[in-house]
Design a protein around this motif. Structure first.
Motif, PDB file in Angstrom:
ATOM      1  N   MET A   1       0.947  -1.298   0.008  1.00  0.00           N
ATOM      2  CA  MET A   1      -0.317   0.046  -0.057  1.00  0.00           C
ATOM      3  C   MET A   1       0.984   1.328  -0.055  1.00  0.00           C
ATOM      4  N   ASN A   2       2.088   1.160   0.463  1.00  0.00           N
ATOM      5  CA  ASN A   2       2.846   2.142   0.610  1.00  0.00           C
ATOM      6  C   ASN A   2       3.254   2.867  -0.938  1.00  0.00           C
ATOM      7  N   ASP A   3       3.340   2.177  -1.985  1.00  0.00           N
ATOM      8  CA  ASP A   3       3.690   2.407  -3.241  1.00  0.00           C
ATOM      9  C   ASP A   3       2.488   3.235  -3.898  1.00  0.00           C
ATOM     10  N   TRP A   4       1.080   2.888  -3.457  1.00  0.00           N
ATOM     11  CA  TRP A   4      -0.027   3.548  -3.855  1.00  0.00           C
ATOM     12  C   TRP A   4      -0.110   4.780  -3.206  1.00  0.00           C
ATOM     13  N   GLU A   5       0.467   5.017  -2.102  1.00  0.00           N
ATOM     14  CA  GLU A   5       0.488   6.284  -1.199  1.00  0.00           C
ATOM     15  C   GLU A   5       1.386   7.259  -1.900  1.00  0.00           C
ATOM     16  N   HIS A   6       2.515   6.698  -2.345  1.00  0.00           N
ATOM     17  CA  HIS A   6       3.516   7.483  -2.785  1.00  0.00           C
ATOM     18  C   HIS A   6       3.111   7.958  -4.229  1.00  0.00           C
ATOM     19  N   ARG A   7       2.618   7.108  -5.064  1.00  0.00           N
ATOM     20  CA  ARG A   7       1.970   7.737  -6.467  1.00  0.00           C
ATOM     21  C   ARG A   7       0.913   8.434  -6.092  1.00  0.00           C
ATOM     22  N   ILE A   8      -0.083   8.496  -5.090  1.00  0.00           N
ATOM     23  CA  ILE A   8      -1.298   9.344  -5.217  1.00  0.00           C
ATOM     24  C   ILE A   8      -0.679  10.790  -4.607  1.00  0.00           C
ATOM     25  N   THR A   9       0.406  10.741  -3.911  1.00  0.00           N
ATOM     26  CA  THR A   9       1.037  11.865  -3.322  1.00  0.00           C
ATOM     27  C   THR A   9       1.976  12.452  -4.314  1.00  0.00           C
TER      28      THR A   9
END
Length: 71
Positions: A1-9
């Protein structure tokens, strides 16, 4: 989920930067429009003055009248 958060940011950052750029461009375009409107009004005024001058003198406007004396 960390990768998704980074992409959204990253997407949020890009969106914010794009919004800032659009606002800056909008301001520039509005300033340019004001400048263009002013220049058009000045051109209209000069044209009216030229027409009035020629009407007062009874002469039609001719480009020959605008030839510099050294020609």
């Amino acid at each position: 989920m960390n990768d998704w958060e980074h992409r959204i940011t990253e997407l949020e950052i890009q969106t914010a930067l794009q919004a800032d750029l659009i606002d800056s461009l909008n301001t520039i375009v509005a300033d340019m429009q004001q400048t263009l409107d002013l220049q058009q009004e000045q051109l209209r005024l000069l044209y009216r003055r030229m027409q009035d001058k020629n009407a007062d003198e009874g002469n039609a406007y001719s480009l020959r009248d605008e030839i510099p004396p050294h020609y």
